[in-house]
Design an enzyme around this catalytic site. Structure first.
Site, PDB file in Angstrom:
ATOM      1  N   TRP A  90       0.819  -1.220   0.000  1.00  0.00           N
ATOM      2  CA  TRP A  90       0.000   0.000   0.000  1.00  0.00           C
ATOM      3  C   TRP A  90       0.844   1.258   0.000  1.00  0.00           C
ATOM      4  O   TRP A  90       0.532   2.230  -0.689  1.00  0.00           O
ATOM      5  CB  TRP A  90      -1.008  -0.025   1.147  1.00  0.00           C
ATOM      6  CG  TRP A  90      -2.068  -1.032   0.865  1.00  0.00           C
ATOM      7  CD1 TRP A  90      -2.275  -2.223   1.484  1.00  0.00           C
ATOM      8  CD2 TRP A  90      -3.044  -0.968  -0.196  1.00  0.00           C
ATOM      9  NE1 TRP A  90      -3.313  -2.909   0.891  1.00  0.00           N
ATOM     10  CE2 TRP A  90      -3.804  -2.156  -0.134  1.00  0.00           C
ATOM     11  CE3 TRP A  90      -3.348  -0.030  -1.183  1.00  0.00           C
ATOM     12  CZ2 TRP A  90      -4.843  -2.427  -1.032  1.00  0.00           C
ATOM     13  CZ3 TRP A  90      -4.383  -0.293  -2.075  1.00  0.00           C
ATOM     14  CH2 TRP A  90      -5.116  -1.478  -1.997  1.00  0.00           C
ATOM     15  N   ASP A 160      -1.428   6.433   6.964  1.00  0.00           N
ATOM     16  CA  ASP A 160      -2.535   5.606   6.475  1.00  0.00           C
ATOM     17  C   ASP A 160      -2.849   4.607   7.589  1.00  0.00           C
ATOM     18  O   ASP A 160      -2.032   3.737   7.902  1.00  0.00           O
ATOM     19  CB  ASP A 160      -2.107   4.885   5.188  1.00  0.00           C
ATOM     20  CG  ASP A 160      -3.195   3.957   4.642  1.00  0.00           C
ATOM     21  OD1 ASP A 160      -4.167   3.663   5.365  1.00  0.00           O
ATOM     22  OD2 ASP A 160      -3.057   3.510   3.480  1.00  0.00           O
ATOM     23  N   LYS A 184     -12.677  -1.636   6.781  1.00  0.00           N
ATOM     24  CA  LYS A 184     -12.018  -2.727   7.515  1.00  0.00           C
ATOM     25  C   LYS A 184     -12.496  -2.785   8.952  1.00  0.00           C
ATOM     26  O   LYS A 184     -12.824  -3.840   9.467  1.00  0.00           O
ATOM     27  CB  LYS A 184     -10.506  -2.557   7.477  1.00  0.00           C
ATOM     28  CG  LYS A 184     -10.016  -2.649   6.068  1.00  0.00           C
ATOM     29  CD  LYS A 184      -8.544  -2.806   5.969  1.00  0.00           C
ATOM     30  CE  LYS A 184      -8.161  -2.774   4.521  1.00  0.00           C
ATOM     31  NZ  LYS A 184      -8.799  -3.858   3.750  1.00  0.00           N
TER      32      LYS A 184
HETATM   33  N1  PMP Z   1      -4.226   1.380   2.474  1.00  0.00           N
HETATM   34  C1  PMP Z   1      -4.273   0.242   3.170  1.00  0.00           C
HETATM   35  C2  PMP Z   1      -3.318   0.054   4.317  1.00  0.00           C
HETATM   36  C3  PMP Z   1      -5.191  -0.760   2.823  1.00  0.00           C
HETATM   37  O1  PMP Z   1      -5.227  -1.902   3.518  1.00  0.00           O
HETATM   38  C4  PMP Z   1      -6.077  -0.532   1.746  1.00  0.00           C
HETATM   39  C5  PMP Z   1      -7.135  -1.532   1.352  1.00  0.00           C
HETATM   40  N2  PMP Z   1      -6.875  -2.828   1.546  1.00  0.00           N
HETATM   41  C6  PMP Z   1      -5.969   0.651   1.043  1.00  0.00           C
HETATM   42  C7  PMP Z   1      -5.055   1.602   1.444  1.00  0.00           C
HETATM   43  C8  PMP Z   1      -6.881   0.948  -0.118  1.00  0.00           C
HETATM   44  O2  PMP Z   1      -8.159   1.139   0.372  1.00  0.00           O
HETATM   45  P1  PMP Z   1      -9.449   1.393  -0.502  1.00  0.00           P
HETATM   46  O3  PMP Z   1      -9.839   0.084  -1.075  1.00  0.00           O
HETATM   47  O4  PMP Z   1     -10.420   1.952   0.494  1.00  0.00           O
HETATM   48  O5  PMP Z   1      -9.102   2.401  -1.546  1.00  0.00           O
END
Ligand code: PMP
Length: 351
Positions: A90, A160, A184
């Site tokens: 990420w 994040d 989540k």
């Molecule tokens: N950052 C992290 C740490 C994640 O776990 C995720 C999703 N798994 C995201 C960003 C992306 O999130 P989204 O699907 O809400 O765009």
């Protein structure tokens, strides 16, 4: 996973919410009831996370992905730069997207040479003296790699928190901003929470289209167009659920207990292994591999027969991953633990 009590409440409220005569899916986002719900979400989030009064709390559609795309767009002017730590999927994606918004952003440290199994040593970070902020991902969801503390640097830190928000008790006043997709640990998909200190909000560009502009969100209490009212409603229920159970400190304690149970088993085992540097192990996403990957399918099938589902690791890393968000009760983790033990015993017998 949502808390069972929240799902029960949703079931009850589904046709008629709050005595209104219609459901939360049908409510007007301009109504007094919806406005009261937004007030409750903001004040619950502020008190649960001890968010400083002068920070802005925004609800933005587009998930966490849109946030890591918008942050450099909003905060960086011209050739300004920011530091990025890449410690897994990420944060690497966030860096890649930031580069599209501003080719001047800088990768200050990376765990790539260790296959993202450990964090880059603090004395190896190459911070740029001119950085406007430092971006990092507190918990890398896919590999299960977590920072043991908020990075200590001289510029505002942007975190994040998608996969650890409300499971970790953090001093958010040490962050210039943080964000998390709600899906989540806080509700169904459809929203991200973005929290920002006033000095960062003030430096945000004001010449972006409204839907991409944090200042426009802040001026309009996040309502620039029709928000996902149902997601807001469930988010409100989850925040109440967390508050009623003692808040984030209790969630944190429970999460440590749940993760200890699984890591304890993994560390004793000849069959299971966790490849992550011990001091950077996630407490919310526990990744593990089986000694023989040919057993993966059998493990997943037998687990599913006991209603232990969603254990398959992300396609990019393979293996297994148990996510221990707040909605997962200790009994669920105990059931997984017991199954893993039994599966290992059978494997030992067959050797
Ligand atoms: N950052 C992290 C740490 C994640 O776990 C995720 C999703 N798994 C995201 C960003 C992306 O999130 P989204 O699907 O809400 O765009």
């Amino acid at each position: 996973m949502l808390p069972a009590e929240v799902l029960e409440q949703v079931k009850k409220d589904l046709p008629v919410w709050n005595g209104l005569g219609y459901s939360a899916m049908e409510i007007s986002h301009r109504s007094a009831e919806f406005s009261a719900l937004l007030d409750q979400i903001e004040s619950d989030l502020r008190s649960l996370m001890r968010i400083p009064d002068d920070y802005s709390v925004l609800l933005v559609q587009g998930g966490a992905t849109l946030q890591f795309s918008l942050l450099p767009m909003n905060l960086l002017h011209g050739r300004e730069t920011a530091d990025y730590l890449t410690t897994g999927s990420w944060s690497s994606k966030a860096f890649k997207e930031a580069r599209k918004a501003n080719s001047n952003v800088h990768e200050a440290a990376t765990g790539a040479q260790h296959n993202f199994m450990s964090l880059p040593e603090r004395d190896e970070w190459q911070l740029s003296p001119e950085a406007v902020f430092l971006h990092y991902v507190h918990n890398e969801t896919i590999a299960g790699l977590m920072f043991p503390s908020i990075p200590d640097v001289d510029v505002p830190v942007i975190s994040d928190l998608s996969s650890c928000i409300l499971s970790l008790d953090m001093d958010v006043s040490r962050m210039g901003a943080f964000y998390a997709g709600v899906q989540k640990n806080m509700g169904p998909a459809g929203l991200a929470v973005l929290v920002m200190a006033p000095e960062l909000l003030e430096r945000c560009r004001d010449n972006l289209p409204d839907m991409l502009s944090y200042r426009a969100y802040a001026r309009n209490r996040s309502i620039l167009n029709t928000p996902p009212t149902f997601t807001c409603y469930v988010l409100g229920l989850v925040l109440r659920w967390v508050s009623e159970r003692g808040g984030v400190k209790v969630m944190h304690r429970n999460t440590v207990a749940k993760s200890d149970l699984l890591y304890g088993l993994i560390d004793q085992s000849e069959l299971y292994a966790n490849p992550i540097q011990k001091s950077a192990r996630s407490i919310t996403n526990i990744a593990f591999t089986l000694a023989d990957p040919a057993l993966d399918e059998k493990f997943l099938q037998q687990a599913e027969r006991r209603s232990l589902v969603s254990l398959k690791g992300h396609r990019s890393v393979g293996g297994m991953r148990a996510s221990l968000y707040n909605g997962m009760p200790m009994e669920g983790v105990q059931a997984l633990h017991d199954f893993m033990l039994e599966f290992e015993r059978d494997w030992q017998k067959g050797r």
